[in-house]
Scaffold this motif. Structure first.
Motif, PDB file in Angstrom:
ATOM      1  N   GLY A 142       0.822  -1.207   0.000  1.00 20.48           N
ATOM      2  CA  GLY A 142       0.000   0.000   0.000  1.00 20.48           C
ATOM      3  C   GLY A 142       0.853   1.254   0.000  1.00 20.48           C
ATOM      4  O   GLY A 142       1.937   1.275  -0.583  1.00 20.48           O
ATOM      5  N   TYR A 165      -3.716  -2.186   0.747  1.00 17.81           N
ATOM      6  CA  TYR A 165      -4.568  -2.714  -0.308  1.00 17.81           C
ATOM      7  C   TYR A 165      -5.262  -3.984   0.175  1.00 17.81           C
ATOM      8  O   TYR A 165      -4.733  -4.705   1.035  1.00 17.81           O
ATOM      9  CB  TYR A 165      -3.743  -3.028  -1.554  1.00 17.81           C
ATOM     10  CG  TYR A 165      -2.973  -1.851  -2.113  1.00 17.81           C
ATOM     11  CD1 TYR A 165      -3.555  -0.587  -2.198  1.00 17.81           C
ATOM     12  CD2 TYR A 165      -1.670  -2.014  -2.575  1.00 17.81           C
ATOM     13  CE1 TYR A 165      -2.850   0.491  -2.720  1.00 17.81           C
ATOM     14  CE2 TYR A 165      -0.964  -0.939  -3.108  1.00 17.81           C
ATOM     15  CZ  TYR A 165      -1.554   0.312  -3.172  1.00 17.81           C
ATOM     16  OH  TYR A 165      -0.857   1.361  -3.686  1.00 17.81           O
ATOM     17  N   GLU A 202      -9.908  -2.629   1.585  1.00 18.46           N
ATOM     18  CA  GLU A 202      -8.923  -1.552   1.696  1.00 18.46           C
ATOM     19  C   GLU A 202      -9.027  -0.953   3.091  1.00 18.46           C
ATOM     20  O   GLU A 202     -10.120  -0.573   3.539  1.00 18.46           O
ATOM     21  CB  GLU A 202      -9.165  -0.486   0.633  1.00 18.46           C
ATOM     22  CG  GLU A 202      -8.133   0.626   0.678  1.00 18.46           C
ATOM     23  CD  GLU A 202      -8.182   1.566  -0.512  1.00 18.46           C
ATOM     24  OE1 GLU A 202      -7.788   1.135  -1.615  1.00 18.46           O
ATOM     25  OE2 GLU A 202      -8.641   2.707  -0.338  1.00 18.46           O
TER      26      GLU A 202
END
Length: 456
Positions: free
Chosen positions: A338, A362, A418
């Protein structure tokens, strides 16, 4: 043929978006055919995919760049440099890695990853092994036919050969000449040196042996810091007696400054804000606050967590000199799992530091199972849900939960959707190097925690 893409350099001429971790090839400011923003790295990789060259392509990069490479490209082959040096040690490292994996007769082509080209450029590169074999030379280069005289590039002076339609013999190298000299070189048919080299692995192996340098990958990694910190051009190419060059007449640009990069931008404004009554002006805003540009001409405006640049495009070539006055940690990083953005960094009177980050993971990704020796952390889950591993325990977390991680506690977090969180670090020295990792994969973390519980 094995293709090695060099992903070096910090690209600080593109400050404040680029830094020691986030080099220019990772900046998502170009647009692809679908209109989505993409990086130079992603653009190059898509061209290689079209030509079916990716399975034989390796990236050579520093450890700090591995996460962003994997984030943008997925699980690709990366040769990791133990430290950031120059192109000679990087190419030597990649060569010893390939020698371990392949036969010494294998031909390697090395190219920079941050050039702005069409896929025809890589199609031309794929023909270099044939040129190398046919010419019997020690090395084959790719030279770009200049579009105009320029003092920004190095030149390759050539002589015709019997196979002049396929390649020419290299006579001499001229490094970034004055403009008048460049004009004369253009008239005599010299080519731009674009940093593409083709050679047999055996040639590089013998060269390292003759110089008393490591010839195995393990030795090279161990002795990497003692390697000559020189460019491959100076250390090898200019000392090689038999070199040929294949000319390339197509798109090739070095987008190394904001002026050159802005010419390839399809939109004048990226991010939050507006630009009115501006001429030849580009604005890139990564901040959550609006930027308003009005009545500007020939100006580049770039706002990021690392700083704000407002400059005449004709004055940005030497921005590195200004940036050198400031020494700060990168405020934004893209990782395999991420991204994170530094919101605030304070040094208190009692020798303590407080650092606040906004972290996004993510879906399906996790940070490693790790602990810290000099800091504690408090996590506030802002959105999403996932699982937390803390000192052998696995528990669910969701928006609104607050987690305290003490000094020395093993911890990790995995995002089912997320997941965003605010991390507040507090300690005596807040550096990224204060991490001891045990596991990277979430399955290994869960297995360890369950096994630990059973053993208790």
């Amino acid at each position: 043929m094995k293709l090695v893409l060099l992903s070096g350099g910090s690209g600080k001429r593109l400050w404040p978006l680029s830094n020691d971790v986030r080099s220019k090839q990772f900046l998502r400011v170009l647009q692809n055919e679908e209109g989505n923003f993409t990086s130079m790295l992603e653009r190059v990789w898509s061209q290689l995919e079209e030509l079916k060259l990716t399975k034989d392509t390796y990236l050579c990069a520093s450890q700090a760049q591995v996460d962003v490479i994997r984030s943008q490209l997925g699980d690709v082959s990366v040769v990791v440099e133990p430290a950031r040096m120059d192109t000679f040690p990087a190419i030597a490292l990649a060569s010893t890695y390939l020698i371990r994996e392949h036969d010494e007769d294998e031909i390697v082509v090395v190219a920079p990853v941050d050039q702005y080209v069409d896929k025809d450029f890589f199609a031309a590169i794929s023909k270099l092994p044939e040129v190398l074999v046919k010419s019997g030379a020690q090395m084959a280069l790719l030279g770009v036919k200049p579009k105009a005289a320029s003092s920004q590039f190095g030149y390759i002076r050539v002589a015709p050969s019997e196979n002049s339609e396929e390649y020419q013999i290299v006579n001499q190298f001229q490094e970034k000449p004055q403009l008048e000299v460049a004009k004369a070189l253009l008239e005599e048919g010299a080519l731009w040196n674009c940093g593409v080299f083709c050679f047999h692995l055996s040639y590089m192996q013998q060269l390292l042996k003759d110089r008393g340098l490591p010839t195995s990958f393990v030795e090279m990694v161990d002795q990497f810091l003692s390697m000559p910190k020189m460019s491959f051009d100076y250390e090898v190419v200019e000392k090689t007696s038999s070199i040929v060059v294949q000319s390339y007449d197509g798109k090739w640009k070095d987008l190394g400054t904001w002026d050159s990069l802005s010419k390839e931008l399809d939109v004048d404004f990226i991010g939050h804000g507006t630009a009115n009554q501006c001429e030849d002006t580009h604005v890139i805003n990564e901040l959550n606050v609006p930027v308003i540009a009005k009545g500007l001409r020939n100006v580049i405006v770039v706002a990021s967590p690392d700083g704000i640049l407002v400059a005449d495009k004709d004055q940005v070539a030497d921005i590195k000199k200004e940036v050198a006055k400031f020494n700060q940690r990168p405020m934004f990083e893209e990782r395999r799992w991420g991204t994170y953005r530094v919101l605030d960094h304070q040094k208190l009177e009692n020798q303590q530091e407080v650092l606040t980050k906004y972290i996004t993971l993510y879906p399906g990704e996790n940070i490693s199972y790790q602990k810290h020796a000099m800091r504690e952390e408090v996590w506030t889950i802002v959105s999403g849900h996932g699982h937390l591993a803390l000192d052998g325990r696995i528990m669910k977390v969701r928006a609104g939960d607050v987690v305290r991680v003490c000094i020395g506690q093993w911890h990790a977090i995995m995002a089912e959707s997320e997941l965003s969180l605010i991390e507040v670090q507090r300690g005596t020295e807040l550096v990224e190097e204060d991490i001891e990792r045990r596991f990277l994969a979430w399955d290994d973390i869960v297995y360890h925690c369950l096994h630990l519980v059973k053993s208790l």
